[in-house]
Design a protein around this motif. Structure first.
Motif, PDB file in Angstrom:
ATOM      1  N   GLU A   1       0.832  -1.198   0.000  1.00 44.61           N
ATOM      2  CA  GLU A   1       0.000   0.000   0.000  1.00 44.61           C
ATOM      3  C   GLU A   1       0.871   1.255   0.000  1.00 44.61           C
ATOM      4  O   GLU A   1       1.817   1.375   0.780  1.00 44.61           O
ATOM      5  CB  GLU A   1      -0.914   0.006   1.223  1.00 44.61           C
ATOM      6  N   VAL A   2       0.556   2.178  -0.892  1.00 47.14           N
ATOM      7  CA  VAL A   2       1.277   3.448  -0.998  1.00 47.14           C
ATOM      8  C   VAL A   2       0.608   4.482  -0.104  1.00 47.14           C
ATOM      9  O   VAL A   2      -0.595   4.730  -0.218  1.00 47.14           O
ATOM     10  CB  VAL A   2       1.315   3.943  -2.454  1.00 47.14           C
ATOM     11  N   LEU A   3       1.397   5.084   0.769  1.00 47.21           N
ATOM     12  CA  LEU A   3       0.882   6.095   1.690  1.00 47.21           C
ATOM     13  C   LEU A   3       1.082   7.505   1.142  1.00 47.21           C
ATOM     14  O   LEU A   3       0.311   8.414   1.444  1.00 47.21           O
ATOM     15  CB  LEU A   3       1.570   5.958   3.050  1.00 47.21           C
ATOM     16  N   ALA A   4       2.145   7.693   0.369  1.00 47.67           N
ATOM     17  CA  ALA A   4       2.427   8.985  -0.271  1.00 47.67           C
ATOM     18  C   ALA A   4       3.414   8.733  -1.403  1.00 47.67           C
ATOM     19  O   ALA A   4       4.141   7.736  -1.399  1.00 47.67           O
ATOM     20  CB  ALA A   4       3.026   9.986   0.730  1.00 47.67           C
ATOM     21  N   HIS A   5       3.420   9.631  -2.386  1.00 48.49           N
ATOM     22  CA  HIS A   5       4.356   9.453  -3.504  1.00 48.49           C
ATOM     23  C   HIS A   5       4.730  10.815  -4.079  1.00 48.49           C
ATOM     24  O   HIS A   5       3.986  11.790  -3.960  1.00 48.49           O
ATOM     25  CB  HIS A   5       3.756   8.567  -4.594  1.00 48.49           C
ATOM     26  N   ASP A   6       5.899  10.856  -4.709  1.00 53.04           N
ATOM     27  CA  ASP A   6       6.407  12.077  -5.329  1.00 53.04           C
ATOM     28  C   ASP A   6       7.260  11.640  -6.517  1.00 53.04           C
ATOM     29  O   ASP A   6       8.418  11.259  -6.345  1.00 53.04           O
ATOM     30  CB  ASP A   6       7.231  12.886  -4.322  1.00 53.04           C
ATOM     31  N   LEU A   7       6.678  11.632  -7.711  1.00 53.55           N
ATOM     32  CA  LEU A   7       7.380  11.151  -8.891  1.00 53.55           C
ATOM     33  C   LEU A   7       8.598  12.003  -9.214  1.00 53.55           C
ATOM     34  O   LEU A   7       9.648  11.490  -9.610  1.00 53.55           O
ATOM     35  CB  LEU A   7       6.428  11.116 -10.096  1.00 53.55           C
ATOM     36  N   GLN A   8       8.489  13.309  -9.028  1.00 51.09           N
ATOM     37  CA  GLN A   8       9.599  14.200  -9.360  1.00 51.09           C
ATOM     38  C   GLN A   8      10.845  13.844  -8.558  1.00 51.09           C
ATOM     39  O   GLN A   8      11.967  13.904  -9.069  1.00 51.09           O
ATOM     40  CB  GLN A   8       9.207  15.652  -9.112  1.00 51.09           C
ATOM     41  N   ARG A   9      10.655  13.477  -7.296  1.00 50.38           N
ATOM     42  CA  ARG A   9      11.802  13.106  -6.463  1.00 50.38           C
ATOM     43  C   ARG A   9      12.006  11.587  -6.398  1.00 50.38           C
ATOM     44  O   ARG A   9      12.888  11.107  -5.678  1.00 50.38           O
ATOM     45  CB  ARG A   9      11.635  13.677  -5.053  1.00 50.38           C
ATOM     46  N   GLY A  10      11.212  10.841  -7.168  1.00 51.16           N
ATOM     47  CA  GLY A  10      11.360   9.388  -7.224  1.00 51.16           C
ATOM     48  C   GLY A  10      11.079   8.710  -5.906  1.00 51.16           C
ATOM     49  O   GLY A  10      11.711   7.703  -5.570  1.00 51.16           O
ATOM     50  N   ALA A  11      10.103   9.218  -5.160  1.00 52.43           N
ATOM     51  CA  ALA A  11       9.898   8.764  -3.791  1.00 52.43           C
ATOM     52  C   ALA A  11       8.562   8.068  -3.595  1.00 52.43           C
ATOM     53  O   ALA A  11       7.533   8.489  -4.129  1.00 52.43           O
ATOM     54  CB  ALA A  11       9.992   9.948  -2.833  1.00 52.43           C
ATOM     55  N   LEU A  12       8.595   7.004  -2.812  1.00 50.58           N
ATOM     56  CA  LEU A  12       7.401   6.285  -2.392  1.00 50.58           C
ATOM     57  C   LEU A  12       7.457   6.095  -0.881  1.00 50.58           C
ATOM     58  O   LEU A  12       8.488   5.661  -0.349  1.00 50.58           O
ATOM     59  CB  LEU A  12       7.340   4.904  -3.052  1.00 50.58           C
ATOM     60  N   LEU A  13       6.355   6.400  -0.210  1.00 43.06           N
ATOM     61  CA  LEU A  13       6.192   6.081   1.202  1.00 43.06           C
ATOM     62  C   LEU A  13       5.185   4.938   1.256  1.00 43.06           C
ATOM     63  O   LEU A  13       4.050   5.079   0.785  1.00 43.06           O
ATOM     64  CB  LEU A  13       5.676   7.286   1.986  1.00 43.06           C
ATOM     65  N   MET A  14       5.592   3.803   1.806  1.00 46.76           N
ATOM     66  CA  MET A  14       4.774   2.592   1.742  1.00 46.76           C
ATOM     67  C   MET A  14       4.597   1.967   3.119  1.00 46.76           C
ATOM     68  O   MET A  14       5.378   2.227   4.036  1.00 46.76           O
ATOM     69  CB  MET A  14       5.440   1.583   0.808  1.00 46.76           C
ATOM     70  N   GLU A  15       3.577   1.125   3.228  1.00 47.87           N
ATOM     71  CA  GLU A  15       3.372   0.381   4.466  1.00 47.87           C
ATOM     72  C   GLU A  15       4.593  -0.481   4.764  1.00 47.87           C
ATOM     73  O   GLU A  15       5.286  -0.953   3.852  1.00 47.87           O
ATOM     74  CB  GLU A  15       2.127  -0.502   4.368  1.00 47.87           C
ATOM     75  N   ALA A  16       4.854  -0.685   6.032  1.00 47.82           N
ATOM     76  CA  ALA A  16       5.970  -1.539   6.440  1.00 47.82           C
ATOM     77  C   ALA A  16       5.574  -3.007   6.269  1.00 47.82           C
ATOM     78  O   ALA A  16       4.455  -3.397   6.611  1.00 47.82           O
ATOM     79  CB  ALA A  16       6.350  -1.259   7.889  1.00 47.82           C
ATOM     80  N   LEU A  17       6.483  -3.801   5.729  1.00 48.83           N
ATOM     81  CA  LEU A  17       6.250  -5.226   5.508  1.00 48.83           C
ATOM     82  C   LEU A  17       7.330  -6.035   6.206  1.00 48.83           C
ATOM     83  O   LEU A  17       8.361  -5.500   6.620  1.00 48.83           O
ATOM     84  CB  LEU A  17       6.258  -5.529   4.002  1.00 48.83           C
ATOM     85  N   GLY A  18       7.096  -7.341   6.302  1.00 48.92           N
ATOM     86  CA  GLY A  18       8.074  -8.228   6.904  1.00 48.92           C
ATOM     87  C   GLY A  18       9.091  -8.730   5.888  1.00 48.92           C
ATOM     88  O   GLY A  18       9.134  -8.280   4.740  1.00 48.92           O
ATOM     89  N   ALA A  19       9.896  -9.693   6.323  1.00 50.94           N
ATOM     90  CA  ALA A  19      10.934 -10.252   5.461  1.00 50.94           C
ATOM     91  C   ALA A  19      10.339 -11.298   4.518  1.00 50.94           C
ATOM     92  O   ALA A  19       9.410 -12.016   4.890  1.00 50.94           O
ATOM     93  CB  ALA A  19      12.028 -10.892   6.312  1.00 50.94           C
ATOM     94  N   PRO A  20      10.847 -11.390   3.282  1.00 52.64           N
ATOM     95  CA  PRO A  20      10.314 -12.382   2.335  1.00 52.64           C
ATOM     96  C   PRO A  20      10.687 -13.799   2.747  1.00 52.64           C
ATOM     97  O   PRO A  20      11.593 -14.014   3.550  1.00 52.64           O
ATOM     98  CB  PRO A  20      10.994 -11.998   1.018  1.00 52.64           C
ATOM     99  N   LEU A  21       9.982 -14.762   2.180  1.00 52.26           N
ATOM    100  CA  LEU A  21      10.326 -16.163   2.382  1.00 52.26           C
ATOM    101  C   LEU A  21      11.691 -16.438   1.762  1.00 52.26           C
ATOM    102  O   LEU A  21      12.056 -15.844   0.745  1.00 52.26           O
ATOM    103  CB  LEU A  21       9.275 -17.067   1.728  1.00 52.26           C
ATOM    104  N   ASP A  22      12.425 -17.342   2.369  1.00 53.59           N
ATOM    105  CA  ASP A  22      13.743 -17.721   1.872  1.00 53.59           C
ATOM    106  C   ASP A  22      13.586 -18.910   0.930  1.00 53.59           C
ATOM    107  O   ASP A  22      13.105 -19.973   1.326  1.00 53.59           O
ATOM    108  CB  ASP A  22      14.654 -18.091   3.046  1.00 53.59           C
ATOM    109  N   GLU A  23      13.992 -18.740  -0.316  1.00 49.37           N
ATOM    110  CA  GLU A  23      13.818 -19.787  -1.316  1.00 49.37           C
ATOM    111  C   GLU A  23      14.505 -21.096  -0.918  1.00 49.37           C
ATOM    112  O   GLU A  23      14.024 -22.186  -1.227  1.00 49.37           O
ATOM    113  CB  GLU A  23      14.358 -19.315  -2.666  1.00 49.37           C
ATOM    114  N   ASP A  24      15.637 -21.004  -0.232  1.00 53.57           N
ATOM    115  CA  ASP A  24      16.392 -22.209   0.122  1.00 53.57           C
ATOM    116  C   ASP A  24      15.726 -23.027   1.221  1.00 53.57           C
ATOM    117  O   ASP A  24      15.960 -24.231   1.337  1.00 53.57           O
ATOM    118  CB  ASP A  24      17.810 -21.847   0.552  1.00 53.57           C
ATOM    119  N   SER A  25      14.897 -22.379   2.053  1.00 52.73           N
ATOM    120  CA  SER A  25      14.308 -23.096   3.186  1.00 52.73           C
ATOM    121  C   SER A  25      12.781 -23.171   3.138  1.00 52.73           C
ATOM    122  O   SER A  25      12.180 -23.936   3.894  1.00 52.73           O
ATOM    123  CB  SER A  25      14.729 -22.427   4.503  1.00 52.73           C
TER     124      SER A  25
END
Length: 314
Positions: free
Chosen positions: A94-118
């Motif tokens: 989810e995007v909370l704020a954005h600024d294309l001119q400055r190339g910026a996205l403020l997004m919801e915090a997420l956890g770590a991805p699954l590890d492919e090896d395990s």
């Protein structure tokens, strides 16, 4: 507040782009501090991963944890932003704020991805399928093709193969390239604009992250980040989802049967075609290996191409 510390990978990539990249790098600390001031953010620790953007955890004035991303102003950035904004959190971060001119996205915090090896492969692919099914609901017309291109993905991968074959490691069997080109031709012949969706474009586990709590649009408990956002048949995304897992497949007694079972699982979960998923997965595996070899990373290329050899059809 401590000075912005740019990760080495980001500094190296920006530096490789010459004056354009160096200018962005030099301005980056000021850009980050300016965004924090404008959006009322307290900057926290930088996050690893990637080479085209600076990413860090932040806390809003309301005490909400979030993530700030400031990316190089490359053409893909506007497509990525448009995809995430159009999605409104449906299958995507989810995007909370954005600024294309400055190339910026403020997004919801997420956890770590699954590890492919395990990770448990079947569980991971089930989550991937469910999350993609939600992400494909984003209207394709809401995002313009990158750079205005209307080229089908299979045509682009065909060109990539021809351009990278001279750099293929010596372990690459000629039949590996031949089969990849045949699959690309079949995917191009079978293209169907009526079935095309706005695909993520790089739907591997590293781009699939858990949300902090179940919410509408994240029914699987996961969402995607960093979309490429282009039109293609849905089987393309599913093929990318099984192009990796190299360590597991190198250790498998029958890699072909293993990958076929994964394609069948994804096809059943999404109502798509297992053979098309298989072909996209093979094509993506070969092009990933060749691309890595072309860019001087043979140690990363070899596992992809070795597994591709084990997946050759009789």
């Amino acid at each position: 507040m401590d000075a912005v510390a740019v990760p080495d990978t980001v500094r190296a990539y920006g530096g490789s782009l010459g004056e354009f990249g160096l200018g962005w790098l030099n301005a980056l600390p000021g850009t980050v501090d300016g965004l924090c001031q404008d959006w009322g953010l307290r900057r926290e620790a930088a996050l690893p991963g990637g080479s085209r953007s600076y990413v860090c955890r932040v806390t809003t004035t309301g005490g909400q944890s979030a993530v700030l991303k400031v990316a190089l102003p490359e053409p893909m950035l506007s497509t990525q932003m448009a995809t995430l904004i159009a999605a409104r959190g449906q299958g995507y971060v989810e995007v909370l704020a954005h600024d294309l001119q400055r190339g910026a996205l403020l997004m919801e915090a997420l956890g770590a991805p699954l590890d492919e090896d395990s990770a448990d492969v079947h569980n991971a692919l089930t989550i991937t399928a469910g999350t993609l099914a939600r992400a494909w609901k984003v209207p394709a017309e809401s995002v313009a093709s990158p750079g205005g291109s209307t080229e089908h993905k299979a045509a682009g991968l065909t060109a990539l193969i021809h351009g990278c074959v001279p750099y293929a490691p010596s372990i690459t069997a000629p039949d590996v390239v031949t089969q990849a080109l045949r699959y690309a031709a079949e995917r191009l012949d079978d293209r169907d604009p009526a079935r095309q969706v706005l695909v993520h474009g790089d739907a591997h586990l590293g781009n699939l992250l858990p949300v902090s709590g179940r919410r509408p649009g994240a029914e699987t408990g996961y969402v995607f980040v960093d979309p490429e956002g282009f039109r293609c048949e849905p089987e393309y995304d599913l093929g990318v989802a099984v192009r990796g897992w190299n360590a597991r497949l190198l250790a498998a007694a029958d890699a072909r049967t293993e990958v076929r079972s994964w394609c069948d699982l994804l096809a059943r979960a999404t109502g798509t075609d297992a053979q098309a998923i298989w072909q996209w997965a093979y094509l993506e595996r070969v092009t990933s290996g060749l691309y890595l070899a072309r860019h001087g990373l043979p140690e990363l290329a070899v596992p992809f191409l070795t597994v591709a050899g084990r997946l050759l059809e009789a």
